[in-house]
Each structure stands twice: as C-alpha cells, then as structure tokens.
Design an enzyme around this catalytic site. Structure first.
Site, PDB file in Angstrom:
ATOM      1  N   ASP A 133       0.129  -5.060   4.580  1.00 36.90           N
ATOM      2  CA  ASP A 133       1.083  -4.009   4.938  1.00 36.90           C
ATOM      3  C   ASP A 133       2.513  -4.441   4.579  1.00 36.90           C
ATOM      4  O   ASP A 133       3.313  -3.645   4.083  1.00 36.90           O
ATOM      5  CB  ASP A 133       0.986  -3.712   6.434  1.00 36.90           C
ATOM      6  CG  ASP A 133      -0.445  -3.479   6.868  1.00 36.90           C
ATOM      7  OD1 ASP A 133      -1.078  -2.556   6.348  1.00 36.90           O
ATOM      8  OD2 ASP A 133      -0.939  -4.248   7.716  1.00 36.90           O
TER       9      ASP A 133
ATOM     10  N   HIS B 159      -2.554  -3.519  12.801  1.00 38.33           N
ATOM     11  CA  HIS B 159      -2.949  -3.203  11.423  1.00 38.33           C
ATOM     12  C   HIS B 159      -3.771  -1.913  11.466  1.00 38.33           C
ATOM     13  O   HIS B 159      -4.994  -1.905  11.378  1.00 38.33           O
ATOM     14  CB  HIS B 159      -3.764  -4.352  10.820  1.00 38.33           C
ATOM     15  CG  HIS B 159      -4.289  -4.028   9.446  1.00 38.33           C
ATOM     16  ND1 HIS B 159      -3.466  -3.747   8.380  1.00 38.33           N
ATOM     17  CD2 HIS B 159      -5.561  -3.923   8.980  1.00 38.33           C
ATOM     18  CE1 HIS B 159      -4.202  -3.491   7.316  1.00 38.33           C
ATOM     19  NE2 HIS B 159      -5.479  -3.582   7.665  1.00 38.33           N
TER      20      HIS B 159
END
Length: 350
Positions: A176, A204
């Site tokens: 990410d 996440h």
C-alpha cells in the site's frame, strides 16, 4: 601442483569467510506471490549479497507436486547464495531454527464467504503457525505476515507464540505504501524514488488511510511537501485515497488474479529494511504491535504506522501532527481492526 593447491586454498578461504546460512521460510510457497518472491530472496536482494540462504518452502499436501517444480527451477537458476531448498508440508520441518518467516499462505476469500467465515478459517491457520514458531523457531526470528486479513492474522500468530517478542512480528502494508508513493510520483511527473515518507495508517484493507501530509517530493532538485507539489487538495483527499485503498481489487478485476509481482517486491522491501534499516530521515509503513504508541491507537492491535528501523529494531515515528481529517480516518481503520480482533479472539478461545 602448487598453483592448483593455492587456487583451492583461495576458494575454500573465500567460501569459509561467508556468514553462516540463514534459514528463511516462505509459506504458500507454491503460489503466485512466492513464485515472484523466491528468486529475489535466493539471489541476495533481501538479506544481502554475501548472505547464504537455506530456503524452506511450506505448502499444503495437494500443492507438493507444484512445489517440486518450484524447487527444480530454483536449482536451475544456479544461484551461488542458495545453499539448500527444503520443500515440505510439515510444520515441524518448516519452522525449525528459522531466522526469518514470511507467511504468505492464507485462506483466500471465496465467493459468497462472509468475512467472519474468512476470519475463522485464518485463525485456525495462524494459530497453528504461531504455535509452530513458538515450538520450533529461534526466539530471534523475524516474522512477516502477508496472508490476508494480514493485520489480524499477524496478531493471532503473535498471541500463539508468547515466548517470541511481539516486536518480532509485523504485517505487510508496504505494498500500500509503494502504491501511494507511485500515485504521488506519477501525479508530480517524477520517479518513485523522488517521493518519501508517505504513511499507511491502520488495516491492510479498504479502510486503510494513505496519508501524505508529511510526504516530501523532490521536484527539479528541490524538496517540497506533497500538498504543495500536487496543488490539488480535492484529489489528495478523494481519488488518491480511494485509488490506493481499492488498488488490490482493481488488479484482480483487470488480471483475474490478485497482485503478485508488486506484492513480492513489497515483501522484499519490507524484509530488507528490517535487516538493514531505513534511510536516515526517512520512514516506511508496516503493521506492528500498537503498544505504547503516541497516536491514541488501541494497544492490542497490529496497526500500520510510520516506522524507522535500525539494528533490526523498529520504532514508531512519534510527534507527527495529525489534523482532524487524518484523525477521523485513523480512528475508522482502528475501529475495523478492533472488530476483527474481537471476532478472531472469540474463534481463538473456542
């Protein structure tokens, strides 16, 4: 004859001057992420160009024939650092004397599966793997959990290995982080290495908060804040965040498979930073145990923070200013993690 003996002596001496091999486990080793990952580990991109490796590849019994093919390919790469490859479906083999464990394998979400069903299946997997770490691995082992839901799987593994320090467990939010860095770089027309200090806060999942309030961008040799460099607050607070949050789903929609190449790269980045540290004045994102944080995040969670690493020890970057917009986003992803944790803990106690 003397020349031959001298050559042999130099070869032996060079070989013996290398460090002892480290044992690195990759679970889900017959899968597509591992297929992109194993070559980079074995050729020295992660643990160093002079560090011999023993690769331990763990997967479920039906995947062992595929794993045999992966082993053959690793052998055929003829990599000088790769001392041994051990394929197995047995935890007592897979987790023995580990220096590093990269837990990629998990139960994927199937069509029609409720989130709680996914959590229940993964609690069972990571309870077993945590127990195996506790029983067989070195107490200094560094554990990276990749398999989703990564934060909560990491928490379960840690709780199932009570004699291994909680600080030795982390989960992957570097993918990410890299996605966010790349989006900023493309928007500014610079290469990704000209962007530093983006932050991924929280889970996440699609609730994560990609934050660029403390990000620096090098444009034409001059470093400036991301908001000043991009000059589009609406994009930074809207499409930028949703693009990073939903990138995994976008890849699946386009490729009909989940991210593999980029996930493998992020795993390498994460583990290399644990081994060698972060650059001076820079921080990265990783999911870590939230105890003692200065941002008001509940403590018994694995939560992604801005992190600096030195001597294989991480610390949360404290003292960053948090505005109301960021606070709300950080709290929302924490709330999701609390709900996940409580559901997982119910399953763990059954």
């Amino acid at each position: 004859m003397l020349t031959l003996l001298s050559s042999m002596y130099l070869v032996v001496r060079a070989f013996s001057s290398q460090p002892e091999p480290i044992r690195v486990l990759v679970t889900g080793a017959a899968g597509q992420i591992a297929y992109s990952l194993l070559y980079s580990i074995a050729k020295g991109d992660v643990f160093g160009k002079d560090q011999p490796i023993i690769l331990v590849l763990l997967d479920i019994p039906p995947m062992l024939p595929v794993l045999d093919g992966v082993v053959m390919e690793l052998q055929d790469c003829a990599l000088p650092l790769l001392r041994e490859v051990i394929p197995t479906d047995k935890v007592e083999v897979g987790f023995k004397d580990l220096d590093a464990a990269i837990l990629v394998g998990s139960m994927p979400r199937k069509e029609g599966m409720e989130r709680k069903d996914l959590l229940k299946a993964n609690v069972a997997i990571f309870k077993t793997q945590g127990g195996a770490l506790e029983k067989y691995a070195k107490k200094t082992v560094k554990v990276l959990v990749v398999g989703n839901p990564a934060n909560t799987n990491c928490l379960i593994a840690s709780k199932s290995a009570p004699s291994i320090p909680k600080e030795n467990f982390s989960c992957l939010t570097r993918l990410d982080h890299n996605r966010a860095s790349s989006q900023v770089a493309m928007r500014c027309g610079v290469s990704a290495d000209h962007v530093k200090n983006v932050i991924i806060w929280g889970n996440h999942s699609s609730s994560q908060y990609p934050d660029v309030h403390h990000t620096k961008v090098n444009v034409h040799g001059s470093e400036t804040g991301a908001y000043e460099a991009i000059k589009d607050d609406a994009w930074l607070r809207g499409d930028f965040i949703s693009t990073v949050q939903l990138r995994g789903a976008a890849v699946i929609k386009a490729r009909k498979l989940s991210s593999a190449m980029s996930a493998a790269k992020a795993i390498c980045d994460h583990m290399r930073d644990i081994w060698f540290g972060t650059k001076e004045g820079e921080f990265i994102s990783m999911g870590v145990y939230a105890a003692g944080n200065s941002y008001g995040i509940p403590e018994d969670l694995i939560y992604s923070f801005p992190i600096q690493i030195k001597n294989k020890t991480w610390k949360v970057v404290d003292g960053l200013s948090i505005n109301d917009f960021s606070r709300a986003k950080m709290d929302a992803t924490a709330a999701e993690l609390l709900e996940e944790r409580d559901t997982a803990m119910d399953f763990l106690s059954q």
